[in-house]
Design an enzyme around this catalytic site. Sequence first.
Site, PDB file in Angstrom:
ATOM      1  N   TYR A  90      -7.207  -5.052   1.357  1.00 10.59           N
ATOM      2  CA  TYR A  90      -5.961  -5.183   0.494  1.00 10.59           C
ATOM      3  C   TYR A  90      -6.747  -4.637  -1.126  1.00 10.59           C
ATOM      4  CZ  TYR A  90      -2.685  -7.151  -2.060  1.00 10.59           C
ATOM      5  OH  TYR A  90      -1.301  -7.902  -2.466  1.00 10.59           O
ATOM      6  N   LYS A 126      -4.752  -1.370  -3.001  1.00 11.94           N
ATOM      7  CA  LYS A 126      -4.615  -1.734  -4.841  1.00 11.94           C
ATOM      8  C   LYS A 126      -5.680  -1.109  -5.590  1.00 11.94           C
ATOM      9  CE  LYS A 126      -1.336  -4.748  -2.875  1.00 11.94           C
ATOM     10  NZ  LYS A 126       0.583  -3.979  -3.281  1.00 11.94           N
TER      11      LYS A 126
END
Length: 259
Positions: free
Chosen positions: A166, A170
């Site tokens: 994740y 990002k």
Amino acid sequence: MNLCVRHCSQITRFNGKIAVITGSTQGIGLATARRFAQEGAKVIICSRKQQNVDDALKTLNNEGLDVTGLVCHVAKEDERRNLIYEAEKFGGIDILVQNAGANPKPGPIIDCSESMWNKIMDTNLKASFFLAKESLPLIRKRGGGSIIFMSTIGAYVPRKKVGAAYSVSKTGLLMLTKAMAGEFAEYNIRVNSVAPGLIETNFAQILLEDSEKKYEEILLNRSGKPESVAGVITFLASQDAEYITGENIVIAGGMTSRL
């Protein structure tokens, strides 16, 4: 009454503007949709589930806000196309906030399967690029505007509980912000991103449950509210930020934010 006291002085800051906000039926997205609408924008919200859209619309419309919405999974091209078409019916897009994100199975990066990796990258990074690209004609039609991507403090320092895959997606948004800011500037379009820290949302529940250690890296020694992030997003979309582009604003109470 409290909402009026807070916003009446700038209630028309986005008067006549059209704001599209993805992942906007709860948490930061919902707070952002509310803030834009309170300040005069026509707001289009979306989510992957119809029930979530219906519930959010009921809440916002009952507050007297000019908000419409539809189902849109940003990783699906046909659903992004529907979102763009909806905005086109209202005259285009002035502000795009790509808040939708996915983190289906938090944990160590070594445990991330190929299907999970693809889902995370498709939703968080790939969809952000294509949604901005597909929105470009509608923003140009309005004479320019603002695009804001939702990154995270984890883009700087990955956390095992959240999942490094994740964080990788990002971190990619930070460079996407820089790349698009450079190319979109000629169209009078500013591109920025925000990186929230520990914000009180369902998405951050896994970190909020760690009661003993959750504040040890936060200088302000507390978690943030979705409204705190919404305030920064609306600032970046406003004329007050007309000379800001290609930047990432960290909203994390003083947490470390260095790559």
